[in-house]
Design a protein around this motif. Structure first.
Motif, PDB file in Angstrom:
ATOM      1  N   ASN A 117       0.909  -6.828 -10.464  1.00  0.00           N
ATOM      2  CA  ASN A 117       0.416  -5.759  -9.621  1.00  0.00           C
ATOM      3  C   ASN A 117      -0.908  -5.217 -10.117  1.00  0.00           C
ATOM      4  O   ASN A 117      -1.955  -5.617  -9.638  1.00  0.00           O
ATOM      5  CB  ASN A 117       1.465  -4.659  -9.509  1.00  0.00           C
ATOM      6  CG  ASN A 117       1.376  -3.975  -8.174  1.00  0.00           C
ATOM      7  OD1 ASN A 117       0.363  -3.384  -7.870  1.00  0.00           O
ATOM      8  ND2 ASN A 117       2.400  -4.092  -7.339  1.00  0.00           N
ATOM      9  N   LEU A 167      -2.270   0.409  -6.859  1.00  0.00           N
ATOM     10  CA  LEU A 167      -1.291  -0.653  -6.577  1.00  0.00           C
ATOM     11  C   LEU A 167      -1.825  -1.570  -5.491  1.00  0.00           C
ATOM     12  O   LEU A 167      -2.573  -1.145  -4.621  1.00  0.00           O
ATOM     13  CB  LEU A 167       0.061  -0.068  -6.175  1.00  0.00           C
ATOM     14  CG  LEU A 167       0.271   0.352  -4.724  1.00  0.00           C
ATOM     15  CD1 LEU A 167       1.750   0.477  -4.419  1.00  0.00           C
ATOM     16  CD2 LEU A 167      -0.433   1.667  -4.454  1.00  0.00           C
ATOM     17  N   LYS A 168      -1.430  -2.830  -5.556  1.00  0.00           N
ATOM     18  CA  LYS A 168      -1.930  -3.800  -4.593  1.00  0.00           C
ATOM     19  C   LYS A 168      -1.057  -3.777  -3.339  1.00  0.00           C
ATOM     20  O   LYS A 168       0.089  -3.362  -3.386  1.00  0.00           O
ATOM     21  CB  LYS A 168      -1.958  -5.177  -5.243  1.00  0.00           C
ATOM     22  CG  LYS A 168      -3.092  -5.251  -6.263  1.00  0.00           C
ATOM     23  CD  LYS A 168      -2.926  -6.342  -7.252  1.00  0.00           C
ATOM     24  CE  LYS A 168      -4.025  -6.254  -8.313  1.00  0.00           C
ATOM     25  NZ  LYS A 168      -3.717  -7.062  -9.485  1.00  0.00           N
ATOM     26  N   CYS A 209       1.502 -10.009  -4.396  1.00  0.00           N
ATOM     27  CA  CYS A 209       2.112 -10.752  -5.491  1.00  0.00           C
ATOM     28  C   CYS A 209       2.529 -12.142  -5.004  1.00  0.00           C
ATOM     29  O   CYS A 209       2.379 -13.124  -5.719  1.00  0.00           O
ATOM     30  CB  CYS A 209       3.308  -9.973  -6.055  1.00  0.00           C
ATOM     31  SG  CYS A 209       4.127 -10.788  -7.432  1.00  0.00           S
ATOM     32  N   GLY A 245       0.425  -3.754 -15.557  1.00  0.00           N
ATOM     33  CA  GLY A 245       1.473  -4.212 -14.646  1.00  0.00           C
ATOM     34  C   GLY A 245       2.353  -5.274 -15.296  1.00  0.00           C
ATOM     35  O   GLY A 245       1.908  -5.994 -16.193  1.00  0.00           O
ATOM     36  N   VAL A 264       7.641  -4.358  -7.336  1.00  0.00           N
ATOM     37  CA  VAL A 264       7.418  -5.647  -6.678  1.00  0.00           C
ATOM     38  C   VAL A 264       8.377  -6.720  -7.202  1.00  0.00           C
ATOM     39  O   VAL A 264       8.149  -7.920  -6.996  1.00  0.00           O
ATOM     40  CB  VAL A 264       5.958  -6.138  -6.830  1.00  0.00           C
ATOM     41  CG1 VAL A 264       5.029  -5.225  -6.048  1.00  0.00           C
ATOM     42  CG2 VAL A 264       5.546  -6.224  -8.279  1.00  0.00           C
TER      43      VAL A 264
END
Lengths: 660, 660, 660
Positions: free
Chosen positions: B301, B312-313, B318, B350, B362
């Motif tokens: 992440n 955060l993505k 991911c 992460g 995630v």
């Protein structure tokens, strides 16, 4: 202290050593014209007092003290250790600091000596003792100031003495090297040390944050010790209070620094844009000592060194700025400086007199402040600020954020001030800003944001007890996530918050793009910033929940009864509007009646044994209003006021409650 | 390698040495829950393996390897030379690097030792040999990683060993000092040296770009030698593949580095904003070895050290990020790191598990990826990426741009990626990204932008021959303008392009203000950037011409048949829209059918001896579509798909051609 | 000087030592084609002239001089002391400078030696004498250039020699240490020194501005002495003029530098955005010597080192840029460089020939300039610029602003150029830009803005006398506020302005937020910037007054008759529009007729014993117009022009008055 040298003090920094002695009468007459009743002197005059080692000259200084005192101007004497004469540097070239790049500082500025250096300490002790002997009982001297603005920024001195001091500090704190390796997790990167002597000063490498934090703490400790050494000498000769004037820099633990001192002294140079920033400090300073603090330095108008980086401040600023420390619990406000230097450093700094002896354009505001102090003097001396609200702010957390800020650009001071302190004061609450050692009795509502660690002064146990006994605790974000050396907990996210509240922590997530999509229980949008702790919402009263896919329905803020009290657990840094809503909820839970104010007012409730009242200072340069519950006497303007008071920009009201 | 340790690998970096041993079972169980089948370990654990010089401890590591292996998790063992124990630094204070400012690094981080230092090399050899003896035949170890992220940035180490290595390198390359003086034009500024010993390290002066480039090359060579030394030791004991994990940094020549290695390993931390950037590297890495490469590090992440600089993505990131290396020719994707550190450096990074052992948010995406790898495993193992398109990208040109960038702010990597690579892949082409040594057979279309020099691996002759035999060569801008040491040609502007094409170069002009006013032959506007080469348009097929007064009608881009092939000579860096037009022209000339795709998809054609197919990865987090020519089997979701596929953001499709 | 080597010169910098000798004929033929009639050579060729200590080789250089001269190209010979050979650095490692960080420079660039170093001086003297003996009477050599671009930036060399030179300078200037302590106010911060040997170089401390200013002056003095040493040698052998080419950097006092020289030489690289900036320098340079100056370096098009940071300049720029020095009083314009280097430093710089020998795209503009010079040659040689207007600009004030800029970001050069010089020239006035030593006779209008100190060359007395005799003096802001060492006056704000004008200074105030709210007497708004001096308006003719509360009605600008003259006292930096109004007022008072021009034209009135005229150069790349009072002959285009001339962007007109 003779009768005429009574607080409140409106003072100035005066440097007679920089001027021909024949100027003194002119300056003193002008001080009287301005209404000045205190002067800080001698803080940088070591060479004039000791032109050669052991050869002391105080006659000139006696003349200054006597003339000032006779003119009704009390004297605060500074020890001159921030500026040793060239002969000390010449005799002991190692008295000066070593930079991170390995270069020794040079004579020429100030605060360039190493507080750990034995020669510097020895010669400092001698001049302090000589001064104390000479002026210890002088009736015009109302207090002493040790050194000037002593602290380490950013990482201090890297000389061999400092490294040895650091190693001794670590030995004492950690006992053996394996304990240190374990506490800092030094198996990581094969960093572990075989012996204390292996440990380097934190330069020339990508160093461990624990090493860096301990270094900073140790550096500041060396200043505390240096100040304490001077205080011990002074206390042998002096009856008036002894302090040291420091800066809005909490890397140095102000509590430790002032433990051995009698009075808190403080310098600030906040401008019209950030005047609430100095108020946070005043709210903090008054909690450190019973005796009211002294605001020893502030600018009448602009700051400047060899050049000025500021624009003149708006009309009325000098008034509000001069009243803030007094309103919030101090008994002195002193301008730096009286008359602008005529050559050398800092010769563009704001003052009361211009270099050539003319009053600056805000001279009228200074006179108005002096007159106000006189009118309110009795009320001020006989009342103190009292409040049931507090907010935490500690040196240990300052240093922890400085060495590991969790998210980039999260500045502890800025975030605390903007995100929490300002909404609290704008709601009309007057918080004591407290450190970990402060007693909790008497507070009904405490805010503890950004307290990365609670592990100081038994705070986890004490806060839990205080909540269970009925306290309302607004806690988080980023609180209770590290132990005392800045390490994470290994089997739980928080040190005590999950256990205390029964709320489960799920995730910690950085977000500054609004991806979390939080909302209040009523569906209205909630905006946080930078970091989100996400909680399980099952047995919690979730007041704010997340909307990001995997997190839908999880909580961002919860409100949980704990014993007789309540914990409001905040997972993020709320927007101004959302923080207002949190404060309103907490205030209601704490049973504190709302204040009816519009705009930006520092409202300071004052209470004494026989009198009480309220001081209002508009601090943002904008019109504001404040609605009184009952009529009050206007101490400055005279007469009685009631209902809604309209305050012009930077207005000051000193109001006494006529009901006894 | 036992049966159960088969690729594709979904792996993690695991640091058991930083945790109590009793945590291991918990961690392994959680890995199994996540679907992890490989773990990289030991890369920084030198001190735990050799707490004192010559005293080796591997029992703990055997327990880790055994437990992992028995749980079906293959092991990649790292040699720990990036983090020597303090005893090495104490015994030999010169093992650490010297900075440009002349200061020696200190123990405390990682990669602080000098690859040229003989003591460091000797002790590195010893620990590597001890590990190799111990684990060389371990059935759970599927590969070795030498050191970690070794490279020099920006200028490396300035210690005396490095200077001597540099002088030896120059002696060997240039033979005698007059040859060096001549090659670098050192009559300029009276710089010429009388002897090799005169030549300084490139600091403390405004140094010659040739000196600076050779220094960088030599610094990186020292790392290549250091890795090679370790590889030779490992190859005496080990049968599984040996590699070294490096970074997206082409100053180090990856081809030279991996010549002595068996497998390519690679770490990247690209984010949602620049995911195409890592794909360029994957397209490059697969050309280096027959064996599929390993993507040894990427984030689930966000990245973070003591603090986090990222948000955060988005959802799905991911997934796409984990599939990209697999789609483009790798056989492993490994997350850094398994469980976030509990103290010390990088404790905000992460991970898959949070420090306290909870799965990160995630975790579900990780499990989905693991399941996908399992479903597609056979298809992946039995097919390879195949393409008739290539783009040049070389270490020598990277270093040449780094030391003389022609125009300010022209960054080779950025310009290559944004201006050329991304338009190429968005057109549906799958380029091999190749260095100068790569064979040209099999390519029908090659792009060679920003190749300041072609003088490597006989490229001028080989490219000319390849074009004459039918290749379509899109060449320029800023290609073929320097010789191998970065000097200009003295009697011609290009090394070979004028001679090859018969097109005359007239002027080279910087322009970022649109003053050139270029246009296509049909009159539509053409936007270039930063630099323009201007060509005589007479015997050229000018496709783009200039409009600036003295240049009206001169060519900015030309298209010239050469033998059976064609050269498209580009004088500038085209805008996205204009580059699309160039690509379409080139593709048509090369006889490559257009792909019908909308949006941003990495499309990887796969071919094996008996199977073939296509992997699609949406990489921009936006909806996209791809139109198939004929029905395909959906390996992940099952069933058959046909026509236009709509891809959600970060979608992955593994499609197999049912036609045998 | 033979007949054919007559000014005006259109020249180039030519580096034959960097090229194979067989290229020379080609280059010289191309120079002739371009119209070049002068070449600067040898400035960096020390090693080629003296490959080993004391072993001189001039045969190659004779061949260059002879071939150039025979081709009608005059030669300017440079002494090569900016680039000593490696053998000097090897023999005496202390010849190179020491940085502020304590590191010695290295061989590899240029200007890396210390002007105070005795070995450097000794070997410089030898090579200069050898060259002078060899070429002192060469008929093709029309002048000498000593060294190249010699100056200290920012703080120069910190080697022990430089510190000793500094202490000697201070001893000589201040006599005894107590005088220095007193002058610099060193009681402040206990800074005072016991002896000169105590005084450090200005590093490693927050140093006093007076110390820093004296250091800068002394550093520059060492260069003046170094140049003077060379001039004395050359004057023993050489009859043609000797100069040194410096840069637009007034920290070095150009007057002191050129006292011992015969001609002023100057390099500039202004671009289309700031072309008025170089004109300020030309207006200054022509006042230093009777002999017309040489503009020894400028770019045909763009500047560049190993990379280019500029975009190509607009069409016509090369023409205007090449004519400006000629129009404003010079007799040479020389391009740097003739042919772009093929390797090493600066190989992306604009030139006349590209590296590979092709003409650059502005070659036509160069030819046009050459033709123009030829047509105007007689007119140029027989006329000089003459004007009744001047503006002050001094090295002492440059250095004072550099060390104490009064307000942050107030850059002396920028403010002088933007706020004062450009409005003056755009009004059609042609100012001489003068230093403190310049004679005042002949001027009717003088501008003295930003002259922090007037205490140089008896200026207070001379200016007062000049005003009383009828001069119109526009003075301020920030003028006359410091004494010669940069200290303030202690009993008055100004040194002499209050006494001269009878106007009382009240306040000095920084303001960039418009809080002052100034307005003209007619009520229209007046916009100043950064700083405001506020004057009592009582016995002044206030032309501009303030509107800020405490300042309402106080003056910001006043206009006071003094004797037969007038002083316009400016308290701030006016906006462009407001400065135009000040200039118009001053011009009317001075009885100078207005010029009818629109746009941006440098208008240079020329006068000789028998001829006169006017040169116009449009310098902003925009259309402009100029209205003539009577018909003029167009020297370049032929014919007669009259009325309003429309000038295209970067147009040049050389106009001769037909009336004798």
């Amino acid at each position: 202290m003779t009768k005429q040298h009574m607080p409140p003090y409106l003072g100035v920094a005066y440097y007679p050593e920089d001027w021909p002695e024949e100027e003194m009468d002119f300056d003193i007459a002008k001080m009287q014209e301005a209404g000045i009743n205190a002067a800080r002197i001698a803080e940088f005059a070591w060479r004039k007092m000791e032109p050669e080692p052991g050869c002391y000259r105080f006659d000139w200084l006696h003349r200054v003290v006597d003339k000032l005192g006779e003119a009704g101007i009390a004297v605060v004497l500074g020890t001159p250790t921030a500026t040793p004469p060239i002969w000390l540097t010449r005799m002991y070239p190692d008295v000066v600091m070593e930079s991170e790049a390995g270069r020794r500082a040079q004579h020429g500025g100030r605060r360039h000596c190493c507080s750990n250096n034995p020669h510097y300490r020895a010669y400092s002790a001698k001049i302090v003792e000589a001064m104390a002997r000479e002026f210890g009982k002088d009736p015009h001297v109302i207090g002493w100031q040790i050194d000037n603005e002593i602290y380490s920024f950013p990482m201090g001195c890297f000389c061999p003495e400092c490294r040895q001091r650091f190693l001794a500090y670590l030995r004492e704190k950690y006992g053996d090297i394996e304990s240190l390796n374990a506490a800092w997790n030094l198996n990581l990167f094969s960093q572990a040390y075989d012996r204390f002597d292996d440990i380097p000063s934190p330069r020339d490498a990508w160093h461990n944050p624990h090493l860096r934090m301990e270094w900073i703490i140790c550096q500041n400790l060396s200043h505390v010790e240096f100040v304490r050494m001077q205080a011990e000498i002074l206390h042998r000769y002096v009856d008036v209070p002894v302090g040291t004037d420091t800066m809005p820099f909490n890397g140095m633990d102000y509590r430790s620094m002032t433990d051995a001192l009698d009075i808190v002294q403080f310098n600030h140079y906040n401008t019209a844009d950030n005047l609430h920033g100095c108020s946070l400090w005043f709210d903090y300073l008054r909690t450190l000592k019973e005796r009211p603090f002294w605001n020893t330095e502030t600018a009448t108008n602009w700051n400047g060194s060899t050049d000025i980086g500021q624009t003149l401040k708006p009309e009325g600023f000098c008034r509000a700025n001069s009243w803030l420390p007094i309103a919030l619990g101090g008994e002195a406000n002193m301008y730096w400086l009286w008359r602008t230097h005529w050559a050398g450093h800092e010769l563009m700094h704001g003052s009361v007199l211009d270099t050539c002896g003319k009053p600056v354009h805000v001279f009228g505001e200074v006179q108005e402040v002096a007159e106000g102090y006189r009118r309110a003097a009795d009320f001020l001396r006989e009342t103190r600020v009292e409040t049931p609200v507090a907010m935490h702010f500690t040196s240990l957390n300052w240093n922890m954020f400085a060495t590991q800020s969790v998210v980039h650009h999260l500045d502890y001071m800025d975030a605390l001030t903007q995100r929490f302190y300002q909404p609290i004061v704008d709601s009309g609450l007057r918080p004591d800003v407290i450190d970990a050692r402060q007693e909790l009795d008497g507070y009904r509502l405490i805010f503890s944001p950004l307290m990365m660690t609670l592990e100081e002064a038994d705070l986890p146990r004490r806060m839990a007890q205080w909540v269970r006994e009925g306290g309302i605790w607004v806690v988080g974000p980023l609180t209770d996530i590290r132990n005392a050396v800045g390490a994470k907990y290994r089997h739980k996210h928080f040190g005590m918050l999950e256990e205390l509240t029964g709320v489960e922590w799920l995730y910690g997530i950085p977000d500054d793009a609004g991806r979390i999509q939080a909302q209040w229980a009523d569906g209205s949008a909630f905006a946080g910033a930078q970091w989100y702790d996400i909680y399980g919402a099952e047995n919690a009263m979730a007041t704010v929940t997340a909307g990001h896919s995997a997190l839908v329905g999880k909580a961002v803020a919860v409100c949980r009864p704990v014993g007789k009290g309540t914990v409001i657990l905040l997972g993020t840094l709320p927007s101004r509007e959302d923080m207002d809503r949190v404060i309103a909820q907490a205030r209601e839970l704490a049973g504190i009646a709302p204040t009816r104010l519009c705009g930006h007012i520092m409202a300071a409730p004052r209470k004494g044994t026989t009198r009480s009242g309220l001081i209002l200072v508009e601090y943002a340069g904008e019109p504001a209003s404040y609605t009184l519950d009952h009529p009050m006497e206007d101490v400055l303007a005279g007469g009685t006021v009631q209902g809604t008071l309209e305050l012009e920009p930077f207005a000051v009201r000193v109001l006494e409650d006529p009901r006894k």
